[in-house]
Motif scaffolding. Structure first.
Motif, short mmCIF file in Angstrom:
data_model
loop_
_atom_site.label_atom_id
_atom_site.label_comp_id
_atom_site.label_asym_id
_atom_site.label_seq_id
_atom_site.Cartn_x
_atom_site.Cartn_y
_atom_site.Cartn_z
N TYR A 29 28.54 27.08 56.16
CA TYR A 29 28.09 27.44 54.80
C TYR A 29 28.40 26.30 53.83
CZ TYR A 29 27.72 32.55 55.84
OH TYR A 29 27.40 33.79 56.30
N THR A 30 29.64 25.80 53.88
CA THR A 30 30.07 24.76 52.95
C THR A 30 29.20 23.52 53.07
OG1 THR A 30 32.34 25.59 52.98
CG2 THR A 30 32.04 23.31 52.28
N THR A 31 28.97 23.06 54.28
CA THR A 31 28.14 21.87 54.51
C THR A 31 26.73 22.09 53.97
OG1 THR A 31 29.42 21.27 56.46
CG2 THR A 31 27.20 20.34 56.29
N GLU A 32 26.14 23.24 54.28
CA GLU A 32 24.76 23.52 53.86
C GLU A 32 24.66 23.69 52.35
OE1 GLU A 32 24.00 25.69 58.16
OE2 GLU A 32 24.15 26.94 56.36
N ILE A 33 25.59 24.41 51.76
CA ILE A 33 25.57 24.63 50.30
C ILE A 33 25.74 23.31 49.57
CG2 ILE A 33 26.91 25.63 48.40
CD1 ILE A 33 27.37 28.08 50.33
N GLU A 34 26.70 22.48 50.01
CA GLU A 34 26.91 21.19 49.35
C GLU A 34 25.65 20.31 49.42
OE1 GLU A 34 30.51 19.49 50.94
OE2 GLU A 34 31.76 20.82 49.72
N ALA A 35 24.99 20.32 50.58
CA ALA A 35 23.77 19.53 50.73
C ALA A 35 22.67 20.03 49.80
CB ALA A 35 23.29 19.56 52.18
N LEU A 36 22.51 21.35 49.71
CA LEU A 36 21.46 21.91 48.86
C LEU A 36 21.78 21.72 47.38
CD1 LEU A 36 20.58 25.18 50.82
CD2 LEU A 36 19.31 23.01 50.75
N LEU A 37 23.05 21.84 47.01
CA LEU A 37 23.42 21.61 45.61
C LEU A 37 23.16 20.17 45.19
CD1 LEU A 37 26.74 23.67 45.37
CD2 LEU A 37 24.56 24.20 44.25
N ALA A 38 23.30 19.24 46.14
CA ALA A 38 23.08 17.82 45.83
C ALA A 38 21.59 17.48 45.68
CB ALA A 38 23.70 16.96 46.93
N GLU A 39 20.73 18.32 46.23
CA GLU A 39 19.28 18.06 46.12
C GLU A 39 18.79 18.38 44.71
OE1 GLU A 39 17.18 20.40 49.02
OE2 GLU A 39 18.02 19.27 50.69
N GLY A 40 17.82 17.65 44.27
CA GLY A 40 17.13 17.99 43.04
C GLY A 40 17.87 17.65 41.76
N HIS A 41 18.88 16.80 41.87
CA HIS A 41 19.57 16.39 40.64
C HIS A 41 19.18 15.00 40.27
CE1 HIS A 41 22.06 19.74 39.65
NE2 HIS A 41 22.55 19.80 40.89
#
Length: 164
Positions: free
Chosen positions: A152-164
Motif C-alpha cells: 500500500y505504502t509503495t503504491e500510494i507514494e507513487a500515485l501521490l507523486a504523479e500529477g504534481h
C-alpha cells in the motif's frame, strides 16, 4: 454444427463471467456517493483513493484497520482518501465493529450491496487504489500484515507523486 453451438455456448459463458468479474485495474471508480445515498463520502476529486471492503466477521479485516489508520495519518494531508466500506447485512454488527476498530478514515455501510455489486470483491478484505484521475491502478485481495501495508505504502507514494 454441434461444435459451433458448443463454441457459441462457451463464448457466451465467458462473456457473462467477464462482465461479472467486478472492478479491475484501468477502470474508473464509480461515484460512491451515488451508490451509498445518505452516507458521508469525502470529496475524492483529484485525490488518491483507497476503497477497502470489510466485514465484521472477517479476521484479516480487524488486522487491516490499524494499517489503514497509519496510512490515513501519514498521507491524508498529501492527498490520500481512504473509504472503508462495510458489507454486513446487520447494521448493529457494522456499527459495533466500526466503533470497536476506531477507524480514523471514512467508513460507510453498504447494506444494500450496491458498491459491493459494482466492485465484486473476491474476498474480505479487498482494496482498490485509484489515482488522482479516478482510475483504479491497484487491487489487493486479503490482508497479509506488514507485506500488504508495505505494498500500500509503495503504491500510494507513487500515485501521490504523479500529477504534481
Amino acid at each position: 454444427m454441434k461444435t459451433i453451438i458448443a463454441t457459441l455456448a462457451l463464448a457466451c459463458s465467458t462473456l457473462a463471467l467477464s462482465a461479472a468479474d467486478g472492478a479491475k485495474v484501468g477502470q474508473p471508480l464509480p461515484k460512491l456517493a451515488q451508490l451509498l445515498p445518505g452516507a458521508t463520502i469525502p470529496n475524492t476529486s483529484g485525490k488518491v483513493v483507497l476503497v477497502d471492503f470489510w466485514a465484521s466477521w472477517c479476521g484479516p479485516c480487524k488486522a487491516s484497520f490499524p494499517a489503514l489508520n497509519r496510512l490515513q495519518a501519514k498521507y491524508s494531508a498529501k492527498g490520500l482518501v481512504i473509504i472503508g466500506v462495510g458489507v454486513d447485512d446487520d447494521a448493529a454488527k457494522y456499527k459495533e465493529f466500526s466503533s470497536k476498530m476506531g477507524a480514523k478514515f471514512s467508513i460507510a455501510h453498504d447494506s444494500a450491496h450496491k458498491v459491493a455489486d459494482f466492485f465484486s470483491p473476491p474476498s474480505m478484505p479487498s482494496s482498490y487504489i485509484a489515482d488522482r484521475k479516478g482510475v483504479i491502478r491497484y487491487v489487493h485481495t486479503g490482508y497479509r500484515g506488514e507485506k500488504t501495508e508495505a505494498e500500500y505504502t509503495t503504491e500510494i507514494e507513487a500515485l501521490l507523486a504523479e500529477g504534481h
